[in-house]
Design a protein around this motif. Structure first.
Motif, PDB file in Angstrom:
ATOM      1  N   TRP A  62       0.829  -1.207   0.000  1.00 33.45           N
ATOM      2  CA  TRP A  62       0.000   0.000   0.000  1.00 33.45           C
ATOM      3  C   TRP A  62       0.865   1.261   0.000  1.00 33.45           C
ATOM      4  CZ3 TRP A  62      -5.488   0.978   0.829  1.00 33.45           C
ATOM      5  CH2 TRP A  62      -6.280  -0.158   0.615  1.00 33.45           C
ATOM      6  N   GLU A  86       2.077   1.829  -3.501  1.00 32.63           N
ATOM      7  CA  GLU A  86       0.985   2.282  -4.367  1.00 32.63           C
ATOM      8  C   GLU A  86       0.706   3.774  -4.147  1.00 32.63           C
ATOM      9  OE1 GLU A  86      -2.254  -0.329  -3.548  1.00 32.63           O
ATOM     10  OE2 GLU A  86      -1.513  -1.914  -4.890  1.00 32.63           O
ATOM     11  N   SER A 113       3.340   5.866  -5.772  1.00 31.71           N
ATOM     12  CA  SER A 113       3.224   5.890  -7.225  1.00 31.71           C
ATOM     13  C   SER A 113       2.229   6.934  -7.716  1.00 31.71           C
ATOM     14  CB  SER A 113       2.819   4.507  -7.742  1.00 31.71           C
ATOM     15  OG  SER A 113       1.471   4.208  -7.395  1.00 31.71           O
TER      16      SER A 113
END
Length: 295
Positions: free
Chosen positions: A221, A224, A227
């Motif tokens: 997580w 992510e 990103s």
């Protein structure tokens, strides 16, 4: 004096930079061209560290600038400050030898010149105040040691794979502190959202995170979130704006013409620019990053 100008003078006086001893005896004999260049270098270094904050291109009090040859010999609002070959009649010598509380003392803020520094300026004037061509290319600021440092890593400890954790653990041991327990899912998710995007997770995000059964879900997580480059850049732009004093374009009358670096900064954060390249572009700027050192 960007950070120290607002401090009481009693505190400011304690912020002393280590000074290299001045070898006055080496200038007593007739000066060769090489010694003239060395002498003016030492004189300019004294002026830079003690006088430039009030008498240079950035700030000119009493219409006096001491950062360039033509201005030094032109003097200020009260006329010439030195008479080559005659230190006893030179105004700068009178002023640097006044008591700290005298209205005319120079420098008026911070520490007074040391005995060696006063004698150096007097000797320079007595020698005719030589200022050879090429002196402007000399560095006038003392240079700190900038050799790379490679700190010794504390001994490996099970469960602490990150080197930073090893130093934290060493600090904890020295100060008799205990490691805190691992935080719960809700606290962890809230922290990484606030750190990376500046927003708190939605209830749906929290439910999905709690139901995620992967053992490495926290790392997944986290990656992510990282990103999400635009969200990250938008959030961290605020902190870097403060750190780099980024601002809107000025009129030029007061600021000398300043330029914002918002587009460069946002793009750098969004594209995850390496820190060394980030710094290089601030100090040796492109057209978009020049606002850090210009204006």
């Amino acid at each position: 004096d960007f950070l120290t100008e607002v401090l009481p003078s009693s505190i400011d006086d304690e912020l002393e930079i280590e000074k290299t001893p001045i070898n006055l005896a080496s200038y007593e004999t007739e000066l060769s061209p090489e010694k003239e260049m060395k002498l003016i270098g030492e004189v300019r270094m004294v002026l830079a560290h003690n006088c430039y904050k009030c008498h240079s291109g950035a700030k000119i009090e009493g219409e006096l600038r001491l950062d360039e040859k033509e201005f030094v010999f032109a003097g200020g609002e009260n006329g010439q400050i030195l008479i080559p070959g005659n230190p006893s009649e030179s105004e700068i010598i009178r002023r640097i030898n006044l008591g700290k509380n005298h209205d005319d003392v120079m420098p008026s803020k911070g520490k007074l010149l040391s005995k060696d520094e006063k004698e150096l300026i007097a000797l320079w004037i007595a020698k005719g105040a030589p200022w050879p061509d090429g002196a402007a290319q000399q560095s006038v600021y003392r240079v700190a040691e900038l050799a790379p440092r490679n700190p010794t890593l504390p001994a490996y400890k099970a469960g602490l794979e990150n080197p930073i954790d090893l130093w934290v653990d060493e600090y904890f041991q020295e100060n008799k502190l205990e490691w805190k327990g691992v935080v719960d899912d809700k606290t962890y998710l809230r922290r990484i959202y606030l750190d990376i995007t500046g927003m708190i997770p939605s209830p749906q995000d929290l439910d999905e995170f709690r139901q995620d059964t992967r053992t490495d879900k926290r790392s997944i997580w986290l990656q992510e979130l990282l990103s999400q480059s635009d969200d990250y850049a938008t959030h961290w732009l605020t902190f870097w704006n403060d750190a780099l004093r980024n601002d809107y374009t000025g009129t030029g009358y007061i600021t000398g013409g300043r330029y914002n670096i918002s587009d460069w900064l946002y793009t750098s954060l969004r594209d995850n620019k390496a820190y060394d390249q980030f710094v290089k572009e601030l100090l040796n700027p492109t057209e978009k990053s020049k606002g850090f050192i210009e204006g």
